[in-house]
Write an enzyme that holds these catalytic residues in place. Structure first.
Site, PDB file in Angstrom:
ATOM      1  N   ARG A 183       0.869  -1.172   0.000  1.00 34.34           N
ATOM      2  CA  ARG A 183       0.000   0.000   0.000  1.00 34.34           C
ATOM      3  C   ARG A 183       0.911   1.228   0.000  1.00 34.34           C
ATOM      4  O   ARG A 183       1.991   1.205   0.621  1.00 34.34           O
ATOM      5  CB  ARG A 183      -0.888   0.046   1.256  1.00 34.34           C
ATOM      6  CG  ARG A 183      -2.070  -0.914   1.232  1.00 34.34           C
ATOM      7  CD  ARG A 183      -3.174  -0.454   0.264  1.00 34.34           C
ATOM      8  NE  ARG A 183      -4.301  -1.368   0.263  1.00 34.34           N
ATOM      9  CZ  ARG A 183      -4.473  -2.363  -0.608  1.00 34.34           C
ATOM     10  NH1 ARG A 183      -3.568  -2.595  -1.549  1.00 34.34           N
ATOM     11  NH2 ARG A 183      -5.551  -3.120  -0.550  1.00 34.34           N
ATOM     12  N   GLU A 211      -3.976   7.867  -4.910  1.00 30.68           N
ATOM     13  CA  GLU A 211      -4.279   7.167  -6.162  1.00 30.68           C
ATOM     14  C   GLU A 211      -5.567   7.728  -6.762  1.00 30.68           C
ATOM     15  O   GLU A 211      -6.507   7.971  -6.006  1.00 30.68           O
ATOM     16  CB  GLU A 211      -4.427   5.660  -5.887  1.00 30.68           C
ATOM     17  CG  GLU A 211      -3.116   5.041  -5.425  1.00 30.68           C
ATOM     18  CD  GLU A 211      -3.223   3.546  -5.111  1.00 30.68           C
ATOM     19  OE1 GLU A 211      -4.260   2.941  -5.418  1.00 30.68           O
ATOM     20  OE2 GLU A 211      -2.248   3.004  -4.570  1.00 30.68           O
ATOM     21  N   HIS A 235      -1.788   0.426  -9.870  1.00 34.99           N
ATOM     22  CA  HIS A 235      -2.455  -0.431  -8.872  1.00 34.99           C
ATOM     23  C   HIS A 235      -3.293  -1.509  -9.563  1.00 34.99           C
ATOM     24  O   HIS A 235      -4.476  -1.675  -9.269  1.00 34.99           O
ATOM     25  CB  HIS A 235      -3.322   0.390  -7.896  1.00 34.99           C
ATOM     26  CG  HIS A 235      -3.624  -0.376  -6.623  1.00 34.99           C
ATOM     27  ND1 HIS A 235      -3.872   0.252  -5.424  1.00 34.99           N
ATOM     28  CD2 HIS A 235      -3.715  -1.712  -6.372  1.00 34.99           C
ATOM     29  CE1 HIS A 235      -4.114  -0.682  -4.499  1.00 34.99           C
ATOM     30  NE2 HIS A 235      -4.026  -1.874  -5.060  1.00 34.99           N
TER      31      HIS A 235
HETATM   32  P1  NDP Z   1      -1.185 -11.822   3.866  1.00 32.77           P
HETATM   33  O1  NDP Z   1      -2.022 -11.507   5.040  1.00 32.77           O
HETATM   34  O2  NDP Z   1      -1.253 -13.171   3.258  1.00 32.77           O
HETATM   35  O3  NDP Z   1       0.342 -11.549   4.194  1.00 32.77           O
HETATM   36  C1  NDP Z   1       0.821 -10.475   4.924  1.00 32.77           C
HETATM   37  C2  NDP Z   1       2.204 -10.852   5.484  1.00 32.77           C
HETATM   38  O4  NDP Z   1       2.784  -9.706   6.083  1.00 32.77           O
HETATM   39  C3  NDP Z   1       2.167 -11.945   6.511  1.00 32.77           C
HETATM   40  O5  NDP Z   1       3.106 -12.914   6.128  1.00 32.77           O
HETATM   41  C4  NDP Z   1       2.611 -11.280   7.802  1.00 32.77           C
HETATM   42  O6  NDP Z   1       3.395 -12.252   8.469  1.00 32.77           O
HETATM   43  C5  NDP Z   1       3.439 -10.118   7.288  1.00 32.77           C
HETATM   44  N1  NDP Z   1       3.495  -8.953   8.181  1.00 32.77           N
HETATM   45  C6  NDP Z   1       2.489  -8.345   8.838  1.00 32.77           C
HETATM   46  N2  NDP Z   1       2.936  -7.299   9.537  1.00 32.77           N
HETATM   47  C7  NDP Z   1       4.274  -7.254   9.332  1.00 32.77           C
HETATM   48  C8  NDP Z   1       5.315  -6.417   9.792  1.00 32.77           C
HETATM   49  N3  NDP Z   1       5.068  -5.410  10.641  1.00 32.77           N
HETATM   50  N4  NDP Z   1       6.564  -6.644   9.346  1.00 32.77           N
HETATM   51  C9  NDP Z   1       6.829  -7.670   8.503  1.00 32.77           C
HETATM   52  N5  NDP Z   1       5.887  -8.515   8.057  1.00 32.77           N
HETATM   53  C10 NDP Z   1       4.624  -8.305   8.459  1.00 32.77           C
HETATM   54  O7  NDP Z   1      -1.559 -10.732   2.784  1.00 32.77           O
HETATM   55  P2  NDP Z   1      -1.304 -10.767   1.199  1.00 32.77           P
HETATM   56  O8  NDP Z   1       0.049 -11.297   0.945  1.00 32.77           O
HETATM   57  O9  NDP Z   1      -2.474 -11.365   0.535  1.00 32.77           O
HETATM   58  O10 NDP Z   1      -1.349  -9.201   0.892  1.00 32.77           O
HETATM   59  C11 NDP Z   1      -0.436  -8.317   1.531  1.00 32.77           C
HETATM   60  C12 NDP Z   1      -0.838  -6.883   1.248  1.00 32.77           C
HETATM   61  O11 NDP Z   1      -0.621  -6.592  -0.127  1.00 32.77           O
HETATM   62  C13 NDP Z   1      -2.324  -6.595   1.460  1.00 32.77           C
HETATM   63  O12 NDP Z   1      -2.596  -6.288   2.805  1.00 32.77           O
HETATM   64  C14 NDP Z   1      -2.577  -5.440   0.535  1.00 32.77           C
HETATM   65  O13 NDP Z   1      -2.375  -4.221   1.214  1.00 32.77           O
HETATM   66  C15 NDP Z   1      -1.527  -5.584  -0.556  1.00 32.77           C
HETATM   67  N6  NDP Z   1      -2.130  -6.012  -1.832  1.00 32.77           N
HETATM   68  C16 NDP Z   1      -1.814  -5.324  -2.973  1.00 32.77           C
HETATM   69  C17 NDP Z   1      -2.309  -5.714  -4.194  1.00 32.77           C
HETATM   70  C18 NDP Z   1      -1.971  -4.964  -5.425  1.00 32.77           C
HETATM   71  O14 NDP Z   1      -2.746  -4.993  -6.373  1.00 32.77           O
HETATM   72  N7  NDP Z   1      -0.839  -4.301  -5.495  1.00 32.77           N
HETATM   73  C19 NDP Z   1      -3.216  -6.867  -4.330  1.00 32.77           C
HETATM   74  C20 NDP Z   1      -3.472  -7.540  -3.089  1.00 32.77           C
HETATM   75  C21 NDP Z   1      -2.940  -7.103  -1.903  1.00 32.77           C
HETATM   76  P3  NDP Z   1       3.579 -12.254  10.059  1.00 32.77           P
HETATM   77  O15 NDP Z   1       2.229 -12.329  10.652  1.00 32.77           O
HETATM   78  O16 NDP Z   1       4.471 -13.402  10.326  1.00 32.77           O
HETATM   79  O17 NDP Z   1       4.273 -10.945  10.322  1.00 32.77           O
END
Ligand code: NDP
Length: 309
Positions: A227, A256, A275
């Site tokens: 994001r 955006e 995006h």
């Molecule tokens: P997930 O929930 O599958 O993965 C998020 C990951 O981030 C988890 O592995 C979590 O692991 C980790 N995480 C959370 N907080 C932290 C932190 N402070 N530091 C490091 N790692 C962290 O989500 P997705 O992979 O499906 O999507 C991720 C994000 O991508 C979405 O929230 C969205 O904002 C964005 N997105 C963008 C898109 C685009 O079109 N560009 C499309 C879809 C999503 P752990 O709990 O071990 O920390």
């Protein structure tokens, strides 16, 4: 109370043609209705699927966010009414994984420059030191969920060394070393590519700013598919202007659409995608399948996949 209908909010039209999405929901055993902002009459027998949040959604029995990033949804409001909120994580590993792979290949193989030159009908010789291969380079994937794992799989397949950052420390396939967020500096230090794939939360906002760019190699590329606010955009522009890092692949922005006045448009070493990381011509099927799966779980009283509030 069992659900008696699914209301699809018209905001999904921003990403997916609403008729295609509704057609794809053909296995749902209840009627599907399109709702706009004029008819917000919901009760606990209604399910809602929406791209954007609305304040009146928590009156429904279940609300599904048609995005992985649910940061615009007020989870407290759902917790106070007890209405389950689910999101759409789990389906973007391939789409966003391929997008990140393309940024890396474009930068390494100079495709963005060749296309710019092609627009001028120019046969162009790049400076000898510029082209490289992603094979043998290190990518640091920050956030190892669906997207981060998708990126890791492609990167590993391309012969890259993949390291990553997440809060929990279990092993992740294709990732050789996992760092905790407290060691972000160490994780990004030697990487040629740093990929932001974290959700937007209070902890990840501004995660990449001046100090992180200074920590990165001066020939490193930042890729943000998470994001916009995860990266301090002013600091990024400064870092690019001062050659603190080499460039950036950006799918998401603080504002955006990215305003025409943004300096980001002008850097040769910045590739901007609007995006569209998740977009494919079969996205309606992926979303519909997920909605049908969670719908069944709700009706049978089972725990809901992807419940976030
Ligand atoms: P997930 O929930 O599958 O993965 C998020 C990951 O981030 C988890 O592995 C979590 O692991 C980790 N995480 C959370 N907080 C932290 C932190 N402070 N530091 C490091 N790692 C962290 O989500 P997705 O992979 O499906 O999507 C991720 C994000 O991508 C979405 O929230 C969205 O904002 C964005 N997105 C963008 C898109 C685009 O079109 N560009 C499309 C879809 C999503 P752990 O709990 O071990 O920390």
């Amino acid at each position: 109370e069992p659900l008696e209908r699914l209301c699809v909010h018209e905001s999904i039209d921003e990403k997916v043609p609403i008729d295609s999405f509704i057609d794809a929901l053909n296995d749902l055993p209840v009627p599907v209705e399109v709702i706009g902002d004029d008819d917000p009459e919901l009760d606990e027998t209604d399910a809602v699927a929406s791209y954007r949040p609305r304040e009146w959604f928590p009156d429904a029995g279940w609300v599904h966010c048609l995005r992985a990033g649910y940061d615009e949804f007020d989870t407290d409001a759902y917790e106070s009414t007890g209405t389950p909120l689910t999101n759409s994580t789990g389906i973007h590993g391939t789409t966003v994984g391929e997008l990140v792979a393309s940024y890396m290949l474009m930068f390494a193989r100079r495709m963005h420059v060749y296309r710019d030159q092609q627009n001028q009908r120019q046969w162009y010789d790049p400076p000898y030191e510029q082209p490289f291969t992603v094979a043998g380079e290190t990518v640091c994937v920050v956030g190892l969920g669906t997207i981060g794992r998708g990126v890791a799989e492609y990167a590993d397949g391309m012969g890259m060394d993949v390291i990553g950052v997440r809060r929990s420390d279990e092993d992740v396939r294709h990732v050789s070393t996992i760092y905790s967020p407290a060691d972000l500096d160490e994780a990004i230090d030697e990487a040629r590519f740093v990929v932001a794939a974290v959700p937007k939360t209070p902890e990840t906002e501004g995660m990449f700013s001046t100090a992180e760019f200074e920590q990165m190699r001066d020939d490193a590329y930042l890729i943000n598919v998470a994001r916009g606010p995860v990266v301090d955009q002013h600091a990024l522009v400064d870092a690019l202007e001062d050659d603190v890092i080499a460039g950036a692949g950006l799918d998401v922005f603080e504002t955006e659409p990215l305003p025409e006045s943004s300096p980001l448009w002008d850097f040769e070493e910045v590739i901007i995608s609007p995006h569209e990381g998740s977009t494919t011509n079969r996205y309606h099927h992926d979303l519909a399948e997920l909605v049908e799966e969670i719908f069944d779980q709700y009706q049978s009283g089972n725990p809901l996949r992807n419940r976030v509030a």
